[in-house]
Write a protein that holds these residues in place. Structure first.
Motif: not given
Length: 368
Positions: A81-89, A180-185
């Motif tokens: 969901k928006a705001g979640d941090r994700v890792t590559k892959g 890796s990053g953050v879901v913004t939308r």
């Protein structure tokens, strides 16, 4: 008779006392409470020769990606969901893939059939090649067998490529994070139909920012890459200096505005969020004989008061009272605004106040 007269006298005397008391209380002056003076900090307008290009920009991540698919199908699950941090892959979105799995099974069957035909053609080729060497088979027969052998090999190769295509399409039904990053939308939900090229999520890499600003065609020729730009965040009052790293050479898709990108120093990233609005001022060298606003009057933006689309600034009268002075503003320069009229260069204005200001309120200057 005497008793009745006595009662009348008492009533008359009592009424007289009440009237006298009322008149006495009405003659007393009303007590008024004094308004406490507000402590303020005053300053004189700054003056300077501010020649440069001003623009409004927006803070954004230097690396972002819209997550979309190349296949059409129903979304079975969105795992973030928006705001979640994700890792590559990391798995982000799952799309129905029954039709692609069926196609993959068909290609595997085609590979098995083509492989059997190829092996049979290979044996025939070897046998006829030996017979031809013993002059037991003609050249025409060897050519036919060679052609069948080559065709069988081509069909096997085509079947394997079809399987590779099915596997590639299958990969687009399980969308994963490219970095890796953050879901913004989050632009879709489970059950929606996913279409090729239609964004489902947006991911931004954290920690690296840049400012994108639109420059009119009258100013774009004054800029070049590597030039310094002063920036201030409108919401937090944070100021810093960056460098122009990119200038778009076309305004065809931006309404006549040329987009530039300005780097943000790594040590200034604390407290910054993608989407913040930024005031940009890019100093430029003065050309010989150019007309500039030398000695222009500048005041901090935080001292400006907005009232019904009018701009003003509080000054201090000779009787130590706050007076709202309407002013006309010009360009903005890195947290300051140019005052075109309404305030003189030697007139003090209220920079800060320890209370609510309004016209006529007593003030006490304290510039410590």
């Amino acid at each position: 008779m005497k008793l009745r007269f006595f009662h009348s006298a008492i009533i008359t005397a009592t009424a007289g006392i009440l009237v006298f008391s009322a008149c006495s209380s009405g003659d007393q002056p009303a007590q008024t409470s004094e308004v406490k003076a507000i402590t303020v900090k005053t300053a004189l307008p700054s003056q300077g020769n501010k020649e440069g290009v001003t623009a409004s920009g927006q803070l954004q991540s230097s690396r972002s990606a819209d997550i979309s698919t190349r296949v059409m199908g129903y979304i079975t699950a969105i795992h973030v969901k928006a705001g979640d941090r994700v890792t590559k892959g990391q798995l982000l979105v799952s799309i129905s893939n029954e039709d692609i799995l069926a196609k993959k099974a068909q290609t595997e069957a085609a590979i098995a059939e083509a492989s059997a035909a190829y092996q049979n053609a290979a044996k025939d080729f070897q046998r006829y090649n030996a017979l031809y060497k013993e002059q037991s088979a003609s050249a025409k027969e060897l050519d036919n067998i060679s052609l069948q052998y080559a065709s069988a090999g081509a069909r096997l190769k085509a079947a394997k490529q079809m399987k590779n295509e099915a596997q590639a399409m299958l990969a687009y039904t399980n969308l994963r994070a490219p970095f890796s990053g953050v879901v913004t939308r989050k632009l879709a939900d489970a059950g929606n139909m996913a279409s090729p090229g239609l964004p489902l999520l947006t991911i931004e890499q954290q920690g690296e920012f840049e400012v994108t600003a639109a420059i009119p065609e009258t100013e774009i020729t004054k800029l070049k890459t590597g030039q310094q730009a002063k920036m201030s965040i409108k919401s937090g009052g944070k100021t810093f200096t960056g460098v122009i790293r990119e200038i778009n050479q076309s305004s065809a898709s931006t309404g006549g505005q040329y987009l530039i990108k300005i780097t943000v120093p790594a040590n200034e990233k604390k407290g910054l969020y993608s989407g913040m609005y930024v005031n940009v001022f890019i100093p430029i060298a003065r050309e010989t004989g150019s007309v500039t606003n030398e000695g222009s009057i500048l005041v901090p933006l935080k001292s400006i008061v907005m009232r019904d689309q009018m701009t003003g600034i509080y000054t201090v009268s000779n009787s130590s009272q706050a007076v709202l002075r309407w002013v006309r503003l010009g360009k903005q320069y890195n947290g300051e605004a140019e005052v075109l009229s309404g305030l003189g260069k030697d007139e003090k204005f209220i920079l800060e106040a320890q209370g609510r200001l309004y016209n006529g309120v007593p003030v006490k200057e304290s510039n410590q």
